[in-house]
Design an enzyme around this catalytic site. Structure first.
Site, PDB file in Angstrom:
ATOM      1  N   GLY A   7       0.834  -1.192   0.000  1.00  0.00           N
ATOM      2  CA  GLY A   7       0.000   0.000   0.000  1.00  0.00           C
ATOM      3  C   GLY A   7       0.867   1.240   0.000  1.00  0.00           C
ATOM      4  O   GLY A   7       0.755   2.099   0.864  1.00  0.00           O
ATOM      5  N   ALA A   8       1.762   1.312  -0.982  1.00  0.00           N
ATOM      6  CA  ALA A   8       2.780   2.364  -0.967  1.00  0.00           C
ATOM      7  C   ALA A   8       2.235   3.672  -1.533  1.00  0.00           C
ATOM      8  O   ALA A   8       2.545   4.061  -2.651  1.00  0.00           O
ATOM      9  CB  ALA A   8       4.008   1.923  -1.748  1.00  0.00           C
ATOM     10  N   GLY A   9       1.424   4.354  -0.736  1.00  0.00           N
ATOM     11  CA  GLY A   9       1.028   5.711  -1.068  1.00  0.00           C
ATOM     12  C   GLY A   9       2.085   6.671  -0.586  1.00  0.00           C
ATOM     13  O   GLY A   9       3.292   6.430  -0.753  1.00  0.00           O
ATOM     14  N   ALA A  10       1.661   7.758   0.068  1.00  0.00           N
ATOM     15  CA  ALA A  10       2.614   8.794   0.471  1.00  0.00           C
ATOM     16  C   ALA A  10       3.605   8.291   1.520  1.00  0.00           C
ATOM     17  O   ALA A  10       4.830   8.364   1.334  1.00  0.00           O
ATOM     18  CB  ALA A  10       1.860  10.011   0.978  1.00  0.00           C
ATOM     19  N   LYS A 206      -1.053  10.217  19.802  1.00  0.00           N
ATOM     20  CA  LYS A 206      -1.315  10.661  18.427  1.00  0.00           C
ATOM     21  C   LYS A 206      -2.814  10.660  18.136  1.00  0.00           C
ATOM     22  O   LYS A 206      -3.352  11.601  17.541  1.00  0.00           O
ATOM     23  CB  LYS A 206      -0.578   9.775  17.423  1.00  0.00           C
ATOM     24  CG  LYS A 206      -0.807  10.294  16.002  1.00  0.00           C
ATOM     25  CD  LYS A 206      -0.023   9.569  14.955  1.00  0.00           C
ATOM     26  CE  LYS A 206      -0.307  10.229  13.601  1.00  0.00           C
ATOM     27  NZ  LYS A 206       0.265   9.472  12.478  1.00  0.00           N
ATOM     28  N   ASN A 210      -6.287  13.342  16.683  1.00  0.00           N
ATOM     29  CA  ASN A 210      -6.958  12.883  15.462  1.00  0.00           C
ATOM     30  C   ASN A 210      -8.419  12.535  15.671  1.00  0.00           C
ATOM     31  O   ASN A 210      -9.255  12.771  14.805  1.00  0.00           O
ATOM     32  CB  ASN A 210      -6.227  11.658  14.894  1.00  0.00           C
ATOM     33  CG  ASN A 210      -4.928  12.016  14.206  1.00  0.00           C
ATOM     34  OD1 ASN A 210      -4.709  13.163  13.848  1.00  0.00           O
ATOM     35  ND2 ASN A 210      -4.055  11.036  14.020  1.00  0.00           N
ATOM     36  N   SER A 275      -6.398  14.889   7.415  1.00  0.00           N
ATOM     37  CA  SER A 275      -6.508  13.807   6.433  1.00  0.00           C
ATOM     38  C   SER A 275      -7.967  13.470   6.138  1.00  0.00           C
ATOM     39  O   SER A 275      -8.316  13.154   4.994  1.00  0.00           O
ATOM     40  CB  SER A 275      -5.753  12.569   6.930  1.00  0.00           C
ATOM     41  OG  SER A 275      -6.308  12.102   8.148  1.00  0.00           O
TER      42      SER A 275
END
Length: 327
Positions: A7-10, A206, A210, A275
């Site tokens: 899942g190589a997005g950003a 974190k 969010n 996001s």
């Protein structure tokens, strides 16, 4: 060392690019569509700190092409894990570790939970049918908290804007050989990758912002600077965060900062679109359940009321469904 980024997005692209640039690991990317085609044709381009780097890791369309790996770094959105878990099976050897770089409360959260509290409990908000727990057994999992910000600005091109830390932790809190090895690999690639004994504390710190800022911004379309400055939105966010703190502390979590410092830290980020707001604007599924739905589920589990979280959850789900973005 064989490392696959699934899942190589950003964020996955950032990690893969720096690992591949170091040159002493065998990096494979599983991706799809124009992003995959661009990487196969021209390489993976990383723009960071004014420097453009082009690397050529192995880029494939399926896990079957990639084969068994030592580590699988999963950088998917949480709601995509259920569909991806079966696809990932060809990557799994007897000792393959899954580095879970996924936002929110992870599916493995109650595996080797300190003190055995709710040991083995499965979270419906992030694993509705239990398939992720079954197909990606929690004993394979290594926790990973993602702090950098990056964006796919065009297919095959990653723009890295800030941050270089990926905090790691075993669910048990141990420093195992496998976590030491992946930490060393990430550090050698130029990241900060500390191993922490209480990874759940870091997950919550974190998540704390969010779970409030993301859904509120999706409802109001406010950027972080506006959200934290507006008295109404700020008060709702603060109430949600205090409710979540009560839930987390009932699970043994300790927060190193107070709620107002956490909000002040968000305000310093400035005119940032969360996001969830970005996903709404682009018509993509939103991470509602991994960031907020799971907190409401945990509130019920530990018997802590969370009325503000309940209300905002209902509102943001309605907003997402109306926009066709409920993931």
């Amino acid at each position: 060392m064989r490392i696959c980024v699934f899942g190589a997005g950003a964020i996955g692209g950032l990690m893969a690019a720096k690992l591949a640039a170091k040159g002493d690991t065998e990096v494979t990317i599983v991706a799809r569509g124009p992003h995959l085609a661009a990487m196969q044709d021209k390489g993976l381009v990383l723009r960071s700190e004014g420097v453009e780097t082009v690397v050529r890791p192995r880029c494939v369309a399926s896990a079957a092409e990639a084969g068994q790996q030592d580590y699988v770094i999963v950088t998917l959105k949480a709601h995509s894990l259920g569909g991806a878990a079966q696809q990932m099976q060809p990557l799994m050897g007897p000792e393959t570790a899954i580095v879970s770089a996924v936002n929110g409360i992870p599916w493995w959260y109650f595996h080797k939970h300190p003190g055995g509290l709710h040991e083995g409990h499965r979270l419906a908000a992030v694993d509705p049918d239990g398939s992720v727990w079954t197909l990606l057994p929690p004993e394979r999992a290594i926790g990973c908290i993602v702090y950098p910000a990056a964006e796919v600005v065009e297919p095959g091109v990653i723009e890295h804007t800030y941050g270089d830390r990926f905090t790691l932790g075993e669910p048990s809190g141990e420093r195992t050989p496998r976590i030491a090895a992946i930490s060393e690999a990430l550090i050698a690639a130029g990241f900060k990758a500390p191993v922490r004994p209480k990874i759940r504390d870091e997950i919550w710190v974190k998540l704390w912002g969010n779970l409030a800022f993301n859904p509120i911004s999706a409802i109001t379309t406010a950027t972080l600077d506006v959200l934290t400055a507006d008295p109404g939105q700020r008060s709702v966010a603060r109430a949600m965060m205090l409710e979540a703190q009560g839930v987390a502390e009932a699970l043994g979590i300790r927060f190193a900062i107070d709620v107002d410092k956490r909000i002040a830290g968000a305000a310093e980020v400035g005119a940032h679109r969360t996001s969830m707001l970005q996903d709404l604007e682009r018509g993509r599924p939103m991470e509602i359940d991994a960031l907020l739905g799971v907190v409401v589920e945990l509130a019920a589990l530990v018997g802590k009321p969370a009325p503000t979280c309940d209300t905002v959850l209902a509102l943001v789900r309605a907003r997402a469904r109306a926009a066709g973005c409920y993931g």
